[in-house]
Every structure is written in structure tokens, then in C-alpha cells.
Write a protein that holds these residues in place. Structure first.
Motif, short mmCIF file in Angstrom:
data_model
loop_
_atom_site.label_atom_id
_atom_site.label_comp_id
_atom_site.label_asym_id
_atom_site.label_seq_id
_atom_site.Cartn_x
_atom_site.Cartn_y
_atom_site.Cartn_z
N GLU A 102 39.56 19.82 -8.44
CA GLU A 102 40.71 20.69 -8.65
C GLU A 102 41.73 20.69 -7.52
O GLU A 102 42.91 20.83 -7.74
N ASP A 103 41.26 20.59 -6.27
CA ASP A 103 42.17 20.72 -5.13
C ASP A 103 43.24 19.63 -5.15
O ASP A 103 42.98 18.49 -5.51
N LYS A 104 44.44 20.01 -4.70
CA LYS A 104 45.54 19.05 -4.66
C LYS A 104 46.25 19.18 -3.32
O LYS A 104 46.73 20.24 -2.96
N PHE A 105 46.27 18.08 -2.58
CA PHE A 105 47.05 18.03 -1.35
C PHE A 105 47.39 16.57 -1.09
O PHE A 105 46.80 15.65 -1.68
N ASP A 106 48.35 16.33 -0.20
CA ASP A 106 48.91 14.99 -0.03
C ASP A 106 47.85 13.96 0.35
O ASP A 106 47.84 12.84 -0.19
N GLU A 107 46.96 14.30 1.29
CA GLU A 107 45.94 13.35 1.73
C GLU A 107 45.04 12.94 0.58
O GLU A 107 44.72 11.76 0.39
N LYS A 108 44.66 13.93 -0.22
CA LYS A 108 43.78 13.63 -1.35
C LYS A 108 44.50 12.77 -2.38
O LYS A 108 43.93 11.82 -2.94
N ASP A 109 45.77 13.08 -2.64
CA ASP A 109 46.53 12.30 -3.62
C ASP A 109 46.65 10.84 -3.17
O ASP A 109 46.54 9.92 -3.99
N ALA A 110 46.90 10.63 -1.89
CA ALA A 110 47.00 9.27 -1.37
C ALA A 110 45.66 8.54 -1.51
O ALA A 110 45.61 7.35 -1.85
N PHE A 111 44.56 9.27 -1.24
CA PHE A 111 43.22 8.67 -1.39
C PHE A 111 42.97 8.27 -2.84
O PHE A 111 42.45 7.19 -3.12
#
Length: 394
Positions: A102-111
Motif C-alpha cells: 500500500e505505501d507510496k513514496f518516491d524511493e519505492k516507486d523507483a524501485f
């Protein structure tokens, strides 16, 4: 865009593109530990340095979540360095991201961009020439406008001719403007009353209605034979124009895949792939507009005030603006009234305020421009507004 063969690549650089900062995560083909994991300013030198660093680990593939608007610099730098660039569409990214939690943040999106590309390459496609696709869509949409205008003229002339030979028949067809495929093909094949009566055969309900109407007029009006021949010719031309419009829509739809904003715009009720492409192409870079008022003015859907001395006259529609963008906004708004309860309610509210049909439709289009501006600025999908109760709770 073309599907990606990941076999040659050793490093997968997922870049979550932002307005002022990008986040890059570079992964080795077989290791989840990032080779690079950091924010990179939206500056050419900084982006170039990060991509050079990724290239030191092996042959790299860059994957972005958007290659228009904020993503243009990243794509441009990568291509200048001969680094292939792939793209995961916003819709596909949202589907893939759900499997990561569920979590969304820039680092995770890039990963996610990097990891999903190396494990399921069917989710990505190479980025081609966005500018070329946008230019081609403009040409195709211009031709499509010509087709629609000619078809409208043909419909109007067809009604006029049918009325001249059989007013009751024109009245039967008038409610649907002869847009029904069966009706047009009946007219194209048989012309007017004389040929329809001569070729009377059993048929569906609409055909039976036609013959019932024909029985109400027994006299042949002056010039009927020539007029009926023209009716047949015009109806045949309408069928040709409908086929040409369908072909152009398909060509526009194919090129729309090169424009990531189209994927976002399609999430708005009433905005199909063709309207989404036309809106995206005519808007271009959303960053050139100060705010939604600026965009609405450019689109020709913003009302304007007329002042004389100390008096301010009532608002009237703004003349000018981008005609193609205005048409796409108005036509998609018309469709939304039929398929979206929220759009329908807004339209009905404007009618209740005393606005005529086109005025209410223009108000709805202006309302949707605010939504479009926010979506393109943030790179997000359409989300219906949350209804709140009298205490402000959703």
C-alpha cells in the motif's frame, strides 16, 4: 513504442520523475540490493552523472514513469548518452504497484520501476519519438475535423431532401438524426419513398415503422425521382465518411500510446482514447500554463467579464481559444453527462440555474479543466470527489 527485450541489459535504472527532484534506484539483474538509491535534482549535469555511475556497473536500461512533462529532461539526457529508455504506463504502473503493498513514496516507486522491468518486461515499452507522435496526431485530428464537418453537412442536406419528398419520413428519422446504422443503410440503398415502397420486405421494427410512415403519403411530390437519387448518393457518402472517421480514430489511438498523459486522461468519465489524445496534444506541456484559469482561457471555455465604466456586465462565453481543444472538451463533457452521475448532476444544476444546454455544457467543460490541470500537474489518475455530510465527514 516497442516491447523490450531485456536480455542485453545488466543494470535497470528506475527513475521516479518529479518536478524538481527525481529518485533513481539502479538494480543489478539478479540482486535486490540497490546499486544506486538517491535523489537527483532535475538538472542535466546531475542526471548525467547519475546515469554515468549506473553505466559503470554494466549495460544500463533507464525506466521512467512518465516521459512527457517533467520526464522530458531525463529522457533527453539518457538518449544523448545512447542509453535506451523504457516506459511503464501510469495505468500499468498502478496495477503493478498494488502487488508491492500500500505505501507510496518516491524511493519505492523507483524501485518498482526497476524491479518490475527486470522480472516482468512485458510491463514496459521502449520510448520512441513523442514529439513526432504528437505532430502526427495533430495532422490526423485536423483531417478528422474535416470529416466530421462534412458528415454534419451531409446529414443536414439529407434531412432537407427527405423532407422535400416525404415530411412524415423525415419526422420519423429526425429524433436520431439518421445516425443509426440501419437507417442510413436503408436510405443509401433505397433512397426515398418510391424505392422503399417498391422494395418492401419484412424487416425489424424500424423497417416496419418506415413502411407505416410511407403508407401515410400516397402522392409523388414534384422532382421526387431526382431528389431520391441525391438522397441515395448522400447517404452513401455518409457511410464512407463514417468508415474514414473510424480509420482515423484507430490511427490516432495507435499513436496515443506514445503519450503518457493519454493514459491519465482516459480515467476521466467520458474521455475515451481519441478525446484523451486530442486533449493531451493540444495542451502539450502542462507546465506552460500558470493555473487552471490560464488553461481554461486557452481552451476557450472560460467566461469573461465585460466592463463599461463602473459597471460589470454579465459573463458571456469567451470567443477564440484553441478550437480543437475546446471541441474535445465539449464533446467529452457531453458524453460524461450520459455516463457519469456526478457530471450529470453538475450539468442539471447549471440548467436549474437558468443556463441553456450549451452554456451548461461549457460550464461542465470549464469545471473539468480544473480537474485536468491538477491531474497532469501531479501525474495522477482521476479520482471522483468524496461526498461529505453536513459535518464535513466523508
Amino acid at each position: 513504442m516497442n516491447k523490450v527485450d531485456i536480455a542485453p541489459f545488466e543494470v535497470f535504472c528506475g527513475i521516479d520523475v518529479g518536478k524538481s527532484l527525481n529518485h533513481i534506484v539502479a538494480l543489478d539483474r539478479y540482486d535486490d540490493k540497490p546499486l544506486i538509491n538517491r535523489k537527483v535534482p532535475q538538472e542535466e549535469a546531475e542526471i548525467r552523472a547519475a546515469l554515468e555511475e549506473a553505466g559503470d556497473f554494466g549495460l544500463a536500461l533507464v525506466i521512467v514513469d512518465q516521459f512527457g512533462a517533467f520526464g522530458r529532461l531525463v529522457v533527453g539526457v539518457a538518449k544523448s548518452m545512447d542509453i535506451p529508455v523504457a516506459h511503464m504506463s501510469p495505468r500499468r504502473f498502478r496495477q503493478v504497484a498494488e502487488t508491492y503493498g500500500e505505501d507510496k513514496f518516491d524511493e519505492k516507486d523507483a524501485f518498482i520501476l526497476a524491479d518490475a522491468s527486470r522480472t516482468t518486461p512485458r510491463n514496459i515499452e521502449f520510448v520512441g519519438n513523442r514529439a513526432e507522435s504528437m505532430a502526427e496526431i495533430k495532422v490526423l485530428s485536423s483531417r478528422r475535423d474535416d470529416i466530421v464537418e462534412e458528415r454534419t453537412r451531409c446529414y443536414n442536406r439529407l434531412h432537407d431532401f427527405i423532407h422535400q419528398v416525404s415530411p412524415p419520413l423525415e419526422e420519423l428519422f429526425s429524433k436520431r438524426k439518421l445516425h443509426n446504422d440501419l437507417e442510413i443503410r436503408l436510405i443509401a440503398r433505397y433512397g426515398g419513398p418510391a424505392e422503399l415502397k417498391y422494395h418492401c420486405v419484412d424487416g425489424p421494427k424500424k423497417v416496419e415503422q418506415v413502411f407505416d410512415v410511407l403508407d401515410r403519403q400516397t402522392v409523388m411530390l414534384p422532382g421526387a425521382a431526382v431528389i431520391e437519387e441525391q438522397i441515395r448518393s448522400i447517404a452513401s457518402r455518409i457511410i464512407e465518411l463514417l468508415a474514414e472517421e473510424k480509420r482515423l480514430n484507430l490511427m490516432i489511438d495507435q499513436r496515443a500510446k506514445m503519450i503518457p498523459e493519454v493514459d491519465l486522461l482516459q480515467s476521466i468519465p467520458g474521455v475515451g482514447s481519441v478525446y484523451a489524445a486530442l486533449i493531451a496534444v493540444e495542451i502539450g506541456d502542462i507546465g506552460r500554463f500558470r493555473d487552471s484559469n490560464h488553461l481554461a482561457s486557452y481552451a476557450g471555455v472560460a467566461p469573461r467579464k465585460e466592463e463599461s465604466g463602473t459597471s460589470v456586465h454579465k459573463r458571456r462565453k469567451r470567443k477564440g481559444g484553441n478550437r480543437r481543444l475546446k471541441n474535445a472538451l465539449m464533446q467529452s463533457s457531453q458524453r460524461s453527462v450520459q455516463c457519469d452521475p456526478l457530471a450529470r448532476a453538475y450539468y442539471e444544476r447549471k440548467r436549474a440555474e437558468g443556463k441553456k444546454h450549451l452554456q451548461a455544457l461549457r460550464a461542465l467543460a470549464r469545471h473539468r479543466v480544473t480537474v485536468i490541470f491538477a491531474m497532469l500537474n501531479e501525474g495522477t489518475f482521476y479520482e471522483p470527489p468524496v461526498e461529505v455530510d453536513e459535518n464535513g465527514r466523508g
